[in-house]
Motif scaffolding. Structure first.
Motif, PDB file in Angstrom:
ATOM      1  N   TYR A 240       0.842  -1.211   0.000  1.00  0.00           N
ATOM      2  CA  TYR A 240       0.000   0.000   0.000  1.00  0.00           C
ATOM      3  C   TYR A 240       0.872   1.255   0.000  1.00  0.00           C
ATOM      4  CZ  TYR A 240      -3.548   3.382   1.375  1.00  0.00           C
ATOM      5  OH  TYR A 240      -4.376   4.476   1.421  1.00  0.00           O
ATOM      6  N   MET A 241       1.896   1.266   0.861  1.00  0.00           N
ATOM      7  CA  MET A 241       2.733   2.457   0.947  1.00  0.00           C
ATOM      8  C   MET A 241       3.548   2.660  -0.322  1.00  0.00           C
ATOM      9  SD  MET A 241       4.068   2.634   4.858  1.00  0.00           S
ATOM     10  CE  MET A 241       4.901   4.157   4.458  1.00  0.00           C
ATOM     11  N   ALA A 242       3.967   1.564  -0.953  1.00  0.00           N
ATOM     12  CA  ALA A 242       4.721   1.703  -2.200  1.00  0.00           C
ATOM     13  C   ALA A 242       3.863   2.300  -3.302  1.00  0.00           C
ATOM     14  CB  ALA A 242       5.253   0.335  -2.635  1.00  0.00           C
ATOM     15  N   ILE A 243       2.585   1.957  -3.307  1.00  0.00           N
ATOM     16  CA  ILE A 243       1.679   2.445  -4.360  1.00  0.00           C
ATOM     17  C   ILE A 243       1.166   3.841  -4.047  1.00  0.00           C
ATOM     18  CG2 ILE A 243      -0.527   2.030  -5.531  1.00  0.00           C
ATOM     19  CD1 ILE A 243      -0.043  -0.993  -4.981  1.00  0.00           C
ATOM     20  N   VAL A 244       0.720   4.034  -2.804  1.00  0.00           N
ATOM     21  CA  VAL A 244       0.065   5.298  -2.429  1.00  0.00           C
ATOM     22  C   VAL A 244       1.070   6.321  -1.896  1.00  0.00           C
ATOM     23  CG1 VAL A 244      -1.743   6.320  -0.971  1.00  0.00           C
ATOM     24  CG2 VAL A 244      -2.076   4.042  -1.959  1.00  0.00           C
ATOM     25  N   GLY A 245       2.118   5.837  -1.257  1.00  0.00           N
ATOM     26  CA  GLY A 245       3.132   6.757  -0.739  1.00  0.00           C
ATOM     27  C   GLY A 245       2.902   7.240   0.665  1.00  0.00           C
ATOM     28  N   ARG A 246       1.981   6.625   1.391  1.00  0.00           N
ATOM     29  CA  ARG A 246       1.724   7.013   2.780  1.00  0.00           C
ATOM     30  C   ARG A 246       1.046   5.851   3.489  1.00  0.00           C
ATOM     31  NH1 ARG A 246      -3.564   7.364   3.677  1.00  0.00           N
ATOM     32  NH2 ARG A 246      -5.007   8.009   2.061  1.00  0.00           N
ATOM     33  N   HIS A 247       0.958   5.970   4.828  1.00  0.00           N
ATOM     34  CA  HIS A 247       0.183   5.007   5.595  1.00  0.00           C
ATOM     35  C   HIS A 247      -1.307   5.195   5.311  1.00  0.00           C
ATOM     36  CE1 HIS A 247       3.612   4.329   8.489  1.00  0.00           C
ATOM     37  NE2 HIS A 247       3.085   3.127   8.430  1.00  0.00           N
ATOM     38  N   PRO A 248      -2.119   4.151   5.468  1.00  0.00           N
ATOM     39  CA  PRO A 248      -3.568   4.367   5.457  1.00  0.00           C
ATOM     40  C   PRO A 248      -3.963   5.211   6.659  1.00  0.00           C
ATOM     41  CG  PRO A 248      -3.069   2.134   6.162  1.00  0.00           C
ATOM     42  CD  PRO A 248      -1.782   2.736   5.679  1.00  0.00           C
ATOM     43  N   ALA A 249      -5.156   5.791   6.594  1.00  0.00           N
ATOM     44  CA  ALA A 249      -5.582   6.734   7.631  1.00  0.00           C
ATOM     45  C   ALA A 249      -5.501   6.138   9.031  1.00  0.00           C
ATOM     46  CB  ALA A 249      -7.011   7.201   7.338  1.00  0.00           C
ATOM     47  N   ALA A 250      -5.832   4.859   9.184  1.00  0.00           N
ATOM     48  CA  ALA A 250      -5.867   4.242  10.510  1.00  0.00           C
ATOM     49  C   ALA A 250      -4.489   4.128  11.148  1.00  0.00           C
ATOM     50  CB  ALA A 250      -6.517   2.860  10.423  1.00  0.00           C
ATOM     51  N   LEU A 251      -3.427   4.195  10.358  1.00  0.00           N
ATOM     52  CA  LEU A 251      -2.083   4.018  10.889  1.00  0.00           C
ATOM     53  C   LEU A 251      -1.249   5.284  10.861  1.00  0.00           C
ATOM     54  CD1 LEU A 251      -1.057   0.569   9.352  1.00  0.00           C
ATOM     55  CD2 LEU A 251      -2.068   1.036  11.575  1.00  0.00           C
ATOM     56  N   LEU A 252      -1.836   6.397  10.493  1.00  0.00           N
ATOM     57  CA  LEU A 252      -1.045   7.614  10.343  1.00  0.00           C
ATOM     58  C   LEU A 252      -0.414   8.061  11.645  1.00  0.00           C
ATOM     59  CD1 LEU A 252      -3.135   9.778   7.844  1.00  0.00           C
ATOM     60  CD2 LEU A 252      -0.899   8.735   7.469  1.00  0.00           C
ATOM     61  N   ASN A 253      -1.031   7.759  12.798  1.00  0.00           N
ATOM     62  CA  ASN A 253      -0.520   8.226  14.075  1.00  0.00           C
ATOM     63  C   ASN A 253       0.203   7.146  14.861  1.00  0.00           C
ATOM     64  OD1 ASN A 253      -1.604  10.835  13.726  1.00  0.00           O
ATOM     65  ND2 ASN A 253      -3.615  10.101  14.333  1.00  0.00           N
ATOM     66  N   LEU A 254       0.561   6.042  14.204  1.00  0.00           N
ATOM     67  CA  LEU A 254       1.206   4.947  14.913  1.00  0.00           C
ATOM     68  C   LEU A 254       2.713   4.930  14.725  1.00  0.00           C
ATOM     69  CD1 LEU A 254      -1.341   2.037  14.488  1.00  0.00           C
ATOM     70  CD2 LEU A 254      -1.012   3.565  16.411  1.00  0.00           C
ATOM     71  N   GLY A 255       3.277   5.999  14.205  1.00  0.00           N
ATOM     72  CA  GLY A 255       4.722   6.105  14.208  1.00  0.00           C
ATOM     73  C   GLY A 255       5.379   5.810  12.889  1.00  0.00           C
ATOM     74  N   GLY A 256       5.778   6.856  12.196  1.00  0.00           N
ATOM     75  CA  GLY A 256       6.584   6.686  11.000  1.00  0.00           C
ATOM     76  C   GLY A 256       5.758   6.520   9.757  1.00  0.00           C
ATOM     77  N   GLY A 257       6.056   7.324   8.746  1.00  0.00           N
ATOM     78  CA  GLY A 257       5.309   7.229   7.506  1.00  0.00           C
ATOM     79  C   GLY A 257       6.162   6.840   6.327  1.00  0.00           C
ATOM     80  N   SER A 258       7.450   6.514   6.538  1.00  0.00           N
ATOM     81  CA  SER A 258       8.307   6.190   5.413  1.00  0.00           C
ATOM     82  C   SER A 258       8.245   4.707   5.099  1.00  0.00           C
ATOM     83  CB  SER A 258       9.760   6.582   5.709  1.00  0.00           C
ATOM     84  OG  SER A 258      10.305   5.729   6.703  1.00  0.00           O
ATOM     85  N   LEU A 259       8.624   4.376   3.876  1.00  0.00           N
ATOM     86  CA  LEU A 259       8.663   2.977   3.473  1.00  0.00           C
ATOM     87  C   LEU A 259       9.691   2.212   4.299  1.00  0.00           C
ATOM     88  CD1 LEU A 259       7.479   0.951   1.468  1.00  0.00           C
ATOM     89  CD2 LEU A 259       9.277   1.568  -0.132  1.00  0.00           C
ATOM     90  N   PHE A 260      10.815   2.869   4.645  1.00  0.00           N
ATOM     91  CA  PHE A 260      11.839   2.211   5.448  1.00  0.00           C
ATOM     92  C   PHE A 260      11.307   1.893   6.842  1.00  0.00           C
ATOM     93  CE2 PHE A 260      15.366   2.708   8.546  1.00  0.00           C
ATOM     94  CZ  PHE A 260      16.022   1.513   8.255  1.00  0.00           C
ATOM     95  N   ALA A 261      10.578   2.832   7.452  1.00  0.00           N
ATOM     96  CA  ALA A 261      10.004   2.566   8.778  1.00  0.00           C
ATOM     97  C   ALA A 261       9.047   1.387   8.718  1.00  0.00           C
ATOM     98  CB  ALA A 261       9.284   3.815   9.295  1.00  0.00           C
ATOM     99  N   ALA A 262       8.286   1.294   7.631  1.00  0.00           N
ATOM    100  CA  ALA A 262       7.386   0.160   7.470  1.00  0.00           C
ATOM    101  C   ALA A 262       8.163  -1.146   7.330  1.00  0.00           C
ATOM    102  CB  ALA A 262       6.497   0.380   6.254  1.00  0.00           C
ATOM    103  N   LYS A 263       9.287  -1.101   6.617  1.00  0.00           N
ATOM    104  CA  LYS A 263      10.106  -2.303   6.455  1.00  0.00           C
ATOM    105  C   LYS A 263      10.649  -2.754   7.810  1.00  0.00           C
ATOM    106  CE  LYS A 263      12.677  -5.524   4.607  1.00  0.00           C
ATOM    107  NZ  LYS A 263      13.693  -5.282   3.572  1.00  0.00           N
ATOM    108  N   VAL A 264      11.112  -1.817   8.628  1.00  0.00           N
ATOM    109  CA  VAL A 264      11.594  -2.167   9.955  1.00  0.00           C
ATOM    110  C   VAL A 264      10.468  -2.772  10.778  1.00  0.00           C
ATOM    111  CG1 VAL A 264      12.491  -1.230  12.133  1.00  0.00           C
ATOM    112  CG2 VAL A 264      13.466  -0.482   9.957  1.00  0.00           C
ATOM    113  N   GLY A 265       9.254  -2.246  10.607  1.00  0.00           N
ATOM    114  CA  GLY A 265       8.116  -2.818  11.311  1.00  0.00           C
ATOM    115  C   GLY A 265       7.870  -4.265  10.936  1.00  0.00           C
ATOM    116  N   VAL A 266       8.052  -4.582   9.660  1.00  0.00           N
ATOM    117  CA  VAL A 266       7.876  -5.962   9.196  1.00  0.00           C
ATOM    118  C   VAL A 266       8.940  -6.876   9.813  1.00  0.00           C
ATOM    119  CG1 VAL A 266       8.001  -7.466   7.166  1.00  0.00           C
ATOM    120  CG2 VAL A 266       6.725  -5.325   7.052  1.00  0.00           C
ATOM    121  N   LEU A 267      10.173  -6.383   9.906  1.00  0.00           N
ATOM    122  CA  LEU A 267      11.277  -7.186  10.427  1.00  0.00           C
ATOM    123  C   LEU A 267      11.305  -7.248  11.948  1.00  0.00           C
ATOM    124  CD1 LEU A 267      14.208  -5.864   8.179  1.00  0.00           C
ATOM    125  CD2 LEU A 267      12.892  -7.964   7.840  1.00  0.00           C
TER     126      LEU A 267
END
Length: 445
Positions: free
Chosen positions: A145-172
């Motif tokens: 989603y972030m790769a396509i849209v370029g941001r977090h969905p609305a429900a996750l905007l306030n949960l820390g970090g909006g970059s693709l790298f931050a999301a990758k760290v979250g996955v790991l």
């Protein structure tokens, strides 16, 4: 004559009722079917979790059937949707109609607000073009989603970090926590996930790994604010983690973590390693300060003011507190009275004599800037070949957690204190972390 108005009014109400019924019937079955579906979907979403519960990673166990599920950069709600829902996983259930329409618009498909088959085919094609692995599925993930849209969905905007790298760290993060010997709860909050990523890099650097930045590189980035916020990490710090996959980490865990990730000797130091690069904002108001530095100050009992307050002693106290909370049966001595004052750490634990050699995990107190009345407190990382100490401490440089080599003419060692009580000056070995969770099996073709 008195009954006539009553009869006329009753007739009017009957006529009005027939008209309203006719209008509702004229709307047709599709209208009512869609309305019922929306009502059911709203009910399935459940109540919004309370603010306090969402902040507490211990509110639910880190693993098991009732654990809070995560996808990428933050906790997600349980899988929702009524009989007409089109969500296939927890992440998709978070998306609002506006999120879906924006996604469809960027994919160039009809903006229906539903994840229909046309949309799913477009997601697969775009994800492949962007290099995002969907694991053979046509379902959305946070990374896709972030790769396509370029941001977090609305429900996750306030949960820390909006970059693709931050999301990758979250996955790991779940696998990183296991590799580094930390509880899975460390994967749930943005500040903790940043610390996991930094500990990984720090351990790699201590082992002189060529595929990661050196200690000198990490310290240079720390002092230049290049690794302060996870969203803004510099490319050399991002690269090793961007190259990692969940499968890579699971393979390492199954083979047994390499010695460089061992926490059995000075496990409290890992709390300090994870904070490298945290930078003060030099503000007197807590709300304008770096919240992590404010957290250090509160751990030392400084309950007012922001990060303009000197905080090297507070950082040392925070490390002790976090470790003691983690392993209460292998505790370090409590911080000294008024631990925010660096000089007070001279009374902590057991002071070393002039003939004893400092070691990793000791506290070292120095004179600052050659002034015998100014003190600075740090944690020893290792003893260099020339006898000086490589240390990590808070409020160093321009106000950050950074590394330094101390013990020269302008930063004379005043005292080295050892808090560990195990054999040979080492801390008792903490209990091993639970086994790593295996990745979800791939769906059958």
């Amino acid at each position: 004559m008195q009954g006539t108005p009553l009869v006329s009014w009753t007739t009017f109400l009957y006529f009005l009722g027939f008209c309203v019924t006719a209008v509702f019937v004229a709307l047709g079955a599709p209208f009512w079917f869609d309305l019922l579906g929306r009502v059911m979907k709203m009910r399935a979403a459940g109540e919004k979790p309370s603010t306090e519960a969402s902040k507490d990673p211990a509110a639910k166990p880190a693993g098991g059937k009732d654990a809070a599920k995560t996808d990428g950069d933050g906790p997600v709600t349980p899988k929702g949707g009524g009989p007409f829902a089109d969500s296939r996983n927890d992440f998709e259930a978070l998306l609002t109609d506006a999120d879906r329409v924006e996604l469809q618009t960027l994919l160039g498909v009809k903006p229906t607000g539903r994840l229909d088959e046309e949309t799913r085919r477009a997601i697969v094609v775009r994800a492949k073009a962007l290099g995002v692995d969907l694991n053979g599925k046509d379902e959305l993930s946070l990374l896709a989603y972030m790769a396509i849209v370029g941001r977090h969905p609305a429900a996750l905007l306030n949960l820390g970090g909006g970059s693709l790298f931050a999301a990758k760290v979250g996955v790991l993060a779940p696998q990183l926590s296991q590799l580094l010997g930390f509880p899975l709860s460390e994967a749930l909050q943005p500040a903790h996930r940043r610390a996991l990523a930094m500990r990984y890099l720090f351990k790699q650097a201590l082992d002189n790994r060529s595929d990661s930045p050196s200690l000198q590189d990490l310290d240079a980035m720390a002092r230049s604010r290049a690794i302060n916020r996870l969203d803004d990490w510099a490319e050399p710090a991002r690269r090793p983690l961007e190259a990692l996959t969940e499968d890579d980490l699971v393979k390492i865990l199954k083979a047994g973590p390499p010695p460089r990730f061992n926490r059995s000797t000075t496990p409290w130091l890992d709390w300090a390693f994870g904070e490298l690069g945290q930078f003060e904002e030099n503000k007197s108001a807590p709300e304008a300060s770096n919240p992590r530095v404010v957290e250090y100050l509160r751990a030392a009992g400084v309950m007012t003011g922001g990060d303009a307050t000197p905080w090297c002693g507070a950082f040392a106290a925070w490390v002790v507190q976090r470790y003691n909370d983690e392993y209460p049966k292998a505790k370090l001595p409590d911080p000294p009275k008024d631990p925010e004052t660096a000089e007070n750490w001279k009374t902590w634990g057991v002071g070393l004599t002039q003939t004893e050699t400092p070691q990793a995990g000791d506290i070292a107190i120095f004179n600052q800037d050659g002034d015998p009345l100014k003190f600075h407190v740090t944690w020893v990382v290792r003893v260099e070949a020339d006898g000086r100490l490589r240390v990590i401490g808070g409020n160093q440089g321009d106000g950050c957690v950074s590394l330094a080599i101390r013990g020269g003419a302008n930063d004379k060692v005043v005292k080295v204190c050892r808090g560990s009580t195990g054999a040979g000056g080492q801390a008792p070995v903490p209990p091993p972390p639970p086994p790593a969770p295996a990745p979800a099996p791939a769906p059958a073709p």
